[in-house]
Design a protein around this motif. Structure first.
Motif, PDB file in Angstrom:
ATOM      1  N   ALA A   1       2.458   1.693  -3.474  1.00  0.00           N
ATOM      2  CA  ALA A   1       1.417   2.132  -4.412  1.00  0.00           C
ATOM      3  C   ALA A   1       0.989   3.570  -4.118  1.00  0.00           C
ATOM      4  CB  ALA A   1       0.215   1.187  -4.349  1.00  0.00           C
TER       5      ALA A   1
ATOM      6  N   CYS B   1      -3.504   2.767  -9.544  1.00  0.00           N
ATOM      7  CA  CYS B   1      -2.808   2.664  -8.253  1.00  0.00           C
ATOM      8  C   CYS B   1      -3.812   2.727  -7.106  1.00  0.00           C
ATOM      9  CB  CYS B   1      -1.783   3.790  -8.088  1.00  0.00           C
ATOM     10  SG  CYS B   1      -0.246   3.539  -8.979  1.00  0.00           S
TER      11      CYS B   1
ATOM     12  N   GLY C   1       3.483   5.833  -5.666  1.00  0.00           N
ATOM     13  CA  GLY C   1       3.230   5.872  -7.103  1.00  0.00           C
ATOM     14  C   GLY C   1       2.029   6.731  -7.433  1.00  0.00           C
ATOM     15  N   TYR C   2       0.977   6.611  -6.636  1.00  0.00           N
ATOM     16  CA  TYR C   2      -0.236   7.403  -6.837  1.00  0.00           C
ATOM     17  C   TYR C   2       0.056   8.901  -6.688  1.00  0.00           C
ATOM     18  CZ  TYR C   2      -4.664   9.583  -5.434  1.00  0.00           C
ATOM     19  OH  TYR C   2      -5.725  10.431  -5.302  1.00  0.00           O
TER      20      TYR C   2
ATOM     21  N   TYR D   1      -5.614  -0.493  -6.785  1.00  0.00           N
ATOM     22  CA  TYR D   1      -4.760  -1.481  -6.137  1.00  0.00           C
ATOM     23  C   TYR D   1      -4.697  -1.242  -4.630  1.00  0.00           C
ATOM     24  CZ  TYR D   1      -0.681  -4.231  -4.887  1.00  0.00           C
ATOM     25  OH  TYR D   1       0.166  -5.123  -4.277  1.00  0.00           O
ATOM     26  N   ILE D   2      -4.539   0.010  -4.228  1.00  0.00           N
ATOM     27  CA  ILE D   2      -4.478   0.348  -2.803  1.00  0.00           C
ATOM     28  C   ILE D   2      -5.765  -0.092  -2.100  1.00  0.00           C
ATOM     29  CG2 ILE D   2      -4.453   2.267  -1.154  1.00  0.00           C
ATOM     30  CD1 ILE D   2      -2.606   3.741  -3.202  1.00  0.00           C
TER      31      ILE D   2
ATOM     32  N   LYS E   1       0.830  -1.206   0.000  1.00  0.00           N
ATOM     33  CA  LYS E   1       0.000   0.000   0.000  1.00  0.00           C
ATOM     34  C   LYS E   1       0.865   1.258   0.000  1.00  0.00           C
ATOM     35  CE  LYS E   1      -3.832   0.609   2.201  1.00  0.00           C
ATOM     36  NZ  LYS E   1      -4.950   0.683   3.148  1.00  0.00           N
TER      37      LYS E   1
END
Length: 127
Positions: A78, A109, A81-82, A112-113, A75
């Motif tokens: 990601a 992202c 990245g977000y 995914y989180i 998390k």
């Protein structure tokens, strides 16, 4: 009871944060000057501060930490990245094609989180 309250605050702040990002990104791509509206300039920072603060409190409360537990590490990576992709998507001087790619990637992202948060597994998949 504290855990459930913090979890609900975290969930609510996450949904607000995602919604505000989606709104700002959509307006950006549509060419609408959203930076003139103070709520869209400042509210996301307030919501994200609450979100991160509650996330840290929850991690301490349940004794699970990034770099120790894989799902929280995933998390965190990601999230970084977000943040980077979101920054690129919302830049004023970004070419449209690159802004669209960054916006879609940032939303992936976020997906995914959310998936990792719901399953507590770093190998979360769409299927």
């Amino acid at each position: 009871m504290l855990y459930l309250t913090l979890k609900q605050i975290h969930f609510t702040a996450a949904m607000l944060s995602i919604g505000l990002f989606f709104l700002r990104g959509s307006l950006q791509l549509a060419g609408v000057p959203w930076r003139r509206w103070w709520p869209l300039r400042y509210l996301p920072h307030l919501v994200d501060t609450v979100l991160l603060g509650v996330a840290i409190k929850l991690a301490v409360l349940i004794h699970q930490y990034p770099l120790v537990h894989g799902w929280l590490t995933a998390k965190l990576v990601a999230l970084l990245g977000y943040i980077l992709l979101g920054h690129w998507a919302l830049r004023r001087d970004q070419p449209r094609r690159r802004a669209v790619a960054a916006f879609i990637s940032a939303l992936l992202c976020v997906g995914y989180i959310v998936g990792v948060g719901l399953t507590k597994s770093a190998s979360w998949r769409l299927l």
